[in-house]
Enzyme design. Structure first.
Site, PDB file in Angstrom:
ATOM      1  N   ALA A  73       0.850  -1.194   0.000  1.00  0.00           N
ATOM      2  CA  ALA A  73       0.000   0.000   0.000  1.00  0.00           C
ATOM      3  C   ALA A  73       0.882   1.239   0.000  1.00  0.00           C
ATOM      4  O   ALA A  73       2.003   1.211   0.508  1.00  0.00           O
ATOM      5  CB  ALA A  73      -0.874  -0.021   1.245  1.00  0.00           C
ATOM      6  N   GLY A 114       0.867  -5.303   0.894  1.00  0.00           N
ATOM      7  CA  GLY A 114      -0.248  -5.419  -0.042  1.00  0.00           C
ATOM      8  C   GLY A 114       0.182  -6.025  -1.371  1.00  0.00           C
ATOM      9  O   GLY A 114      -0.627  -6.624  -2.082  1.00  0.00           O
ATOM     10  N   GLU A 137       4.278  -5.195   7.125  1.00  0.00           N
ATOM     11  CA  GLU A 137       3.406  -4.167   7.715  1.00  0.00           C
ATOM     12  C   GLU A 137       3.770  -3.838   9.158  1.00  0.00           C
ATOM     13  O   GLU A 137       3.653  -2.698   9.596  1.00  0.00           O
ATOM     14  CB  GLU A 137       1.940  -4.613   7.657  1.00  0.00           C
ATOM     15  CG  GLU A 137       1.311  -4.535   6.272  1.00  0.00           C
ATOM     16  CD  GLU A 137       1.554  -5.766   5.417  1.00  0.00           C
ATOM     17  OE1 GLU A 137       2.416  -6.601   5.773  1.00  0.00           O
ATOM     18  OE2 GLU A 137       0.880  -5.903   4.378  1.00  0.00           O
TER      19      GLU A 137
HETATM   20  N1  3HC Z   1       4.575   3.493  -0.248  1.00  0.00           N
HETATM   21  C1  3HC Z   1       5.074   4.681  -0.597  1.00  0.00           C
HETATM   22  N2  3HC Z   1       6.362   4.874  -0.932  1.00  0.00           N
HETATM   23  C2  3HC Z   1       7.152   3.802  -0.925  1.00  0.00           C
HETATM   24  C3  3HC Z   1       6.713   2.528  -0.564  1.00  0.00           C
HETATM   25  C4  3HC Z   1       5.339   2.390  -0.217  1.00  0.00           C
HETATM   26  N3  3HC Z   1       4.827   1.212   0.115  1.00  0.00           N
HETATM   27  N4  3HC Z   1       7.724   1.669  -0.646  1.00  0.00           N
HETATM   28  C5  3HC Z   1       8.789   2.377  -1.039  1.00  0.00           C
HETATM   29  N5  3HC Z   1       8.452   3.667  -1.207  1.00  0.00           N
HETATM   30  C6  3HC Z   1       9.304   4.750  -1.678  1.00  0.00           C
HETATM   31  C7  3HC Z   1      10.480   4.987  -0.732  1.00  0.00           C
HETATM   32  O1  3HC Z   1      10.123   5.882   0.297  1.00  0.00           O
HETATM   33  C8  3HC Z   1      11.504   5.563  -1.663  1.00  0.00           C
HETATM   34  O2  3HC Z   1      11.182   6.905  -1.862  1.00  0.00           O
HETATM   35  P1  3HC Z   1      12.327   8.003  -2.026  1.00  0.00           P
HETATM   36  O3  3HC Z   1      13.115   7.569  -3.219  1.00  0.00           O
HETATM   37  O4  3HC Z   1      11.587   9.266  -2.165  1.00  0.00           O
HETATM   38  O5  3HC Z   1      13.133   7.915  -0.760  1.00  0.00           O
HETATM   39  C9  3HC Z   1      11.245   4.829  -2.974  1.00  0.00           C
HETATM   40  O6  3HC Z   1       9.916   4.338  -2.879  1.00  0.00           O
HETATM   41  C10 3HC Z   1      12.178   3.680  -3.231  1.00  0.00           C
HETATM   42  O7  3HC Z   1      12.179   2.842  -2.086  1.00  0.00           O
HETATM   43  P2  3HC Z   1      13.474   2.060  -1.624  1.00  0.00           P
HETATM   44  O8  3HC Z   1      14.645   2.951  -1.666  1.00  0.00           O
HETATM   45  O9  3HC Z   1      13.156   1.397  -0.343  1.00  0.00           O
HETATM   46  O10 3HC Z   1      13.588   0.982  -2.816  1.00  0.00           O
HETATM   47  P3  3HC Z   1      14.248  -0.453  -2.829  1.00  0.00           P
HETATM   48  O11 3HC Z   1      14.225  -0.917  -4.226  1.00  0.00           O
HETATM   49  O12 3HC Z   1      15.547  -0.420  -2.085  1.00  0.00           O
HETATM   50  O13 3HC Z   1      13.283  -1.388  -1.964  1.00  0.00           O
HETATM   51  C11 3HC Z   1      11.137  -2.262  -1.257  1.00  0.00           C
HETATM   52  C12 3HC Z   1      12.008  -1.734  -2.435  1.00  0.00           C
HETATM   53  C13 3HC Z   1      11.743  -3.569  -0.727  1.00  0.00           C
HETATM   54  C14 3HC Z   1       9.760  -2.512  -1.772  1.00  0.00           C
HETATM   55  C15 3HC Z   1      11.157  -1.215  -0.132  1.00  0.00           C
HETATM   56  O14 3HC Z   1      10.845   0.040  -0.686  1.00  0.00           O
HETATM   57  C16 3HC Z   1      10.170  -1.462   0.960  1.00  0.00           C
HETATM   58  O15 3HC Z   1      10.424  -2.264   1.839  1.00  0.00           O
HETATM   59  N6  3HC Z   1       9.033  -0.727   0.932  1.00  0.00           N
HETATM   60  C17 3HC Z   1       8.032  -0.785   1.960  1.00  0.00           C
HETATM   61  C18 3HC Z   1       7.271  -2.040   1.889  1.00  0.00           C
HETATM   62  C19 3HC Z   1       6.161  -2.042   2.903  1.00  0.00           C
HETATM   63  O16 3HC Z   1       6.346  -1.797   4.058  1.00  0.00           O
HETATM   64  N7  3HC Z   1       4.975  -2.401   2.423  1.00  0.00           N
HETATM   65  C20 3HC Z   1       3.862  -2.542   3.284  1.00  0.00           C
HETATM   66  C21 3HC Z   1       3.001  -1.348   3.143  1.00  0.00           C
HETATM   67  S1  3HC Z   1       1.613  -1.486   4.203  1.00  0.00           S
HETATM   68  C22 3HC Z   1       0.533  -2.434   3.307  1.00  0.00           C
HETATM   69  O17 3HC Z   1       0.840  -2.913   2.260  1.00  0.00           O
HETATM   70  C23 3HC Z   1      -0.803  -2.573   3.928  1.00  0.00           C
HETATM   71  C24 3HC Z   1      -1.585  -3.681   3.289  1.00  0.00           C
HETATM   72  O18 3HC Z   1      -1.421  -4.874   4.031  1.00  0.00           O
HETATM   73  C25 3HC Z   1      -3.053  -3.341   3.234  1.00  0.00           C
END
Ligand code: 3HC
Ligand code: NAI
Length: 707
Positions: A73, A114, A137
């Site tokens: 998400a 997500g 998450e």
């Molecule tokens: N939402 C918004 N922005 C995000 C994002 C997300 N889920 N994931 C990454 N970004 C952004 C980062 O902030 C970063 O922004 P910036 O360049 O402005 O600093 C950019 O995307 C690139 O991110 P990374 O540098 O982390 O990229 P990598 O390629 O190194 O890693 C990744 C990719 C493994 C996907 C890592 O970004 C990550 O772990 N992201 C978060 C994943 C996460 O926590 N997802 C769960 C969200 S909650 C959810 O899904 C709820 C659901 O269950 C309903």
């Protein structure tokens, strides 16, 4: 190409392409990592409904554009109202699963949160070799909220699913295959997924309970007991287990319960703190003092001067990252001793089964001992970790200046000396920077990267980019006594010592700080670091700054003079049984403290837990405000990361400055003023910036954003 256009933004984030074989490839395209925005949820649902109704489609492949499958998400939308008409992600996942054509996920890159939930909504999954999959998450202070807690266990069984959900770690494609999350690892996952889409019928995971089986009595309670120590204070992790436990309910009810907890978690202080840390982690690497396009030098060969407590650990970091490192000592004996400690350190990890003998041998082979400076000539970075003495450091840097190649970064690990003065011992102060590692240097994640007055952008950038390469978090700060972390720590320890003169005991202070979430309180920390080390630091401080007219507590010196040096002598502020690190209060120490109070004419009183908390932490925040105003720390987030990675400040509180924003700077100021007016300790002037932020009713975050 058919495009589903978002009615509000007109941005196309779900693209479709029809292949000649009748497979429709649905590509989620929201750079950089395909986070699921409200537009994507809507477009995904609409696309699936359209496919359902289109008889020309024979099968569906769902994949991501660029380096990620889906990063989950969109975190930037958390805590904001859902735009009207945007379906929940749960609805999107069900729209995928309910599709009457076979839908196969081609997991090309990270499938997180997500993102994995969407993949689990697909009927089958194939991954590329670089894919990583997981439900992180909990690292954002929430739980999977789009069926993840109910679907992952149906694929992997309960225990493996809980391990993934509670750790929040992403697993490799190879591990995902072992766990049964994916069908295969393929270099071209889209092609492989298309073949499956044409060959197999749809299969709904929500209807398959075969991996769940009989759940033993107390299974979930036992699981929570097992995680209690490691995840103390991380409430969302415990809520995630409760959500998984709902698997005994009918699927729809369990999913509804999951969603309710997910929603409730969005607004908790833990979630706000964890989101703050998530974004801060990424922002810290982009320091405002370094122009964006500044190139970083390569770090392919490193050198470390001094192989003592810190030098040995620093050298290990390079070896662990596969970077050859030369270690220079004053004598053959000192070198052998230092290398021996490194070897023992690795051997300990091997014997605990956390490193293979082969990997240890590879790492040791990357560490070369040296006794001649000429052997450092081709190092890209040299990190000095010799005795904390300005004359020695100046001499060392003078020699480095004459032997190191042009472009080499000359770094010092000093914890108290002036980096600018060290830099001026060379003809190239622009190449000098502080890299302040924390002890034990092979374990603690933080490096304070100390930018001197003359440090060039390139040198600063090279040091910043090096940090993650060796598994560290680099946070930049400016030169001052104690830099950011220890300067703030000083105020914290100082008040802790006053508190025991006024009526508290070390165990009271330590308990309150432990309950707040720190790994240990200041007195247990003193015993770990060494009461003798603390004494020497104070002596050096007096030598350097002279005796200030500020009063200092003298109890710690008295403990030192009793020869109670801490854990190493099995007695310090506390006693320690042989082989145990558990602190036991000691009557002699209590008597000594009570006598110190009497000698000072202080009538001991009950000190409340609230006062302990406020008196220890608010001065620390106050010092943080001064560091911000002086520009030593550029942003509150830098301070927060320093405290999380260097001192174990609870991540779920977001760091001291974020926490101050949560409780309100005005409240912090009011309490500081209250103690200043009513307590007899030598108090601290509230920082001008704290007064300013509190006076305007804003927060440190807002102050930083407005600059
Ligand atoms: N939402 C918004 N922005 C995000 C994002 C997300 N889920 N994931 C990454 N970004 C952004 C980062 O902030 C970063 O922004 P910036 O360049 O402005 O600093 C950019 O995307 C690139 O991110 P990374 O540098 O982390 O990229 P990598 O390629 O190194 O890693 C990744 C990719 C493994 C996907 C890592 O970004 C990550 O772990 N992201 C978060 C994943 C996460 O926590 N997802 C769960 C969200 S909650 C959810 O899904 C709820 C659901 O269950 C309903
Ligand atoms: P240490 O005393 O354990 O090690 C210093 C090593 O440097 C010794 O092995 C010594 O033989 C060697 N050495 C001395 N002069 C040398 C020279 N001219 N050339 C090569 N080697 C020389 O000291 P420690 O604790 O490792 O500290 C090193 C530096 O790191 C100091 O500047 C200290 O302030 C800093 N530091 C220490 C921390 C700690 O917790 N110990 C934390 C952060 C920084």
């Amino acid at each position: 190409m058919i495009q589903t256009t978002d009615p509000e933004t007109e941005t196309v984030v779900v693209e479709t392409r029809d292949r000649p074989d009748g497979v429709r490839v649905v590509t989620l395209n929201n750079p950089p990592v395909n986070a699921i925005s409200s537009a994507m949820r809507r477009q995904l649902r609409d696309t699936m409904l359209e496919i359902d109704a289109d008889d020309s489609v024979k099968g569906v492949v769902l994949t991501g554009a660029g380096r990620a499958f889906i990063a989950g998400a969109d975190i930037r939308e958390f805590g904001k109202p859902n735009p009207p008409g945007a379906p929940s992600l749960t609805a999107g996942v069900h729209a995928v699963e309910d599709c009457n054509k076979t839908v196969v996920a081609a997991v090309n890159g990270a499938a997180a949160g997500g993102g994995l939930e969407v993949a689990l909504g697909c009927h089958y999954r194939v991954a590329g070799p670089k894919a990583r999959l997981g439900l992180p998450e909990v690292n954002l202070g929430t739980i999977p909220g789009a069926t993840g807690t109910q679907r992952l266990p149906r694929l992997t069984g309960l225990k493996s699913a809980l391990d993934m959900i509670v750790s929040g770690d992403l697993v490799s494609a190879a591990r995902a295959l072992e766990l049964g999350i994916i069908e295969a690892i393929e270099d071209d996952p889209v092609e492989a997924a298309a073949a499956i889409a044409l060959a197999r019928p749809p299969k709904k995971l929500r209807e398959d309970d075969s991996k769940i089986g009989e759940i033993p009595d107390g299974f979930f309670d036992d699981y929570k007991k097992g995680m209690a120590r490691r995840w103390r204070g991380f409430e969302a992790r415990f809520k995630a287990v409760d959500a998984v436990a709902k698997i005994v309910l009918p699927y729809d009810e369990a999913v509804e319960a999951e969603r309710a907890v997910f929603r409730e978690c969005q607004g908790t202080p833990e979630a706000r703190a964890m989101r703050h840390v998530f974004f801060s982690d990424r922002q810290a690497a982009r320091h405002p003092s370094i122009p964006k396009d500044t190139p970083a030098g390569t770090v392919e060969k490193a050198a470390v001067l001094g192989c003592g407590t810190m030098g040995g650990g620093i050298a290990m970091n390079f070896a662990n990252a596969g970077i050859p490192v030369t270690v220079l000592e004053t004598s053959e004996e000192a070198l052998e001793r230092g290398l021996g400690i490194i070897r023992d350190n690795y051997a300990g990890t091997v014997s605990r089964g956390r490193l293979s003998q082969e990997a240890m041998d590879r790492r040791m082979a990357l560490i070369t001992g040296a006794s001649d400076y000429a052997e450092l000539a081709d190092a890209d970075i040299v990190i000095e970790a010799v005795f904390e003495n300005m004359d020695i450091k100046k001499q060392v840097f003078g020699t480095l200046d004459s032997v190191c190649k042009d472009g080499a970064v000359l770094a010092t690990n000093t914890s108290t000396l002036d980096v600018d003065e060290i830099a001026d011992a060379t003809s190239r102060p622009e190449a000098v920077v502080g890299t302040h590692f924390f002890s034990p240097a092979n374990v603690m994640r933080l490096i304070e990267i100390v930018r001197g007055a003359k440090t060039s952008d390139e040198t600063a950038q090279t040091a910043m980019k090096m940090a993650p390469k060796i598994g560290k978090v680099g946070v930049m700060c400016g030169v001052c006594d104690g830099f950011v972390g220890n300067r703030m720590l000083y105020q914290y320890s100082r008040q802790a010592n006053f508190l025991i003169e006024e009526g508290a005991l070390p165990q009271d202070v330590d308990r309150v700080m432990f309950e707040f979430g720190l790994p240990m309180g200041p007195f247990a920390m003193g015993d770990l670091a060494g009461v003798d080390v603390g004494y020497l630091v104070r002596q050096e401080r007096i030598k350097k700054l002279g005796r200030t007219n500020k009063r200092e507590s003298t109890v710690a010196d008295k403990i030192y003079h009793l020869g109670r040096y801490g854990q190493k002598t099995r007695k310090g502020w506390y006693d320690y049984e042989p082989g145990s690190r558990t602190p036991k209060p000691n009557a002699e120490v209590t008597a000594l403290i009570e006598k110190a109070s009497a000698d000072l004419g202080i009538e001991r009183r009950d000190v409340s837990d609230d006062e302990i908390l406020e008196r220890c932490l608010y001065p620390l925040i106050n010092e943080g405000a001064k560091l911000l105003a002086e520009g030593i720390a550029a942003r509150p987030l830098d301070i927060d990361l320093i405290w999380i990675y260097g001192y174990g400040f609870p991540r779920y509180r977001g760091g001291p400055m974020h926490w101050a924003d949560e409780i309100g700077p005005a409240h912090v100021l009011e309490r500081l003023e209250h103690y200043a007016a009513t307590r007899d300790s030598d108090w601290l002037e509230p920082a001008t910036l704290l007064r300013e932020v509190a006076g305007q009713g804003t927060t440190f975050r807002e102050w930083a954003a407005a600059r």
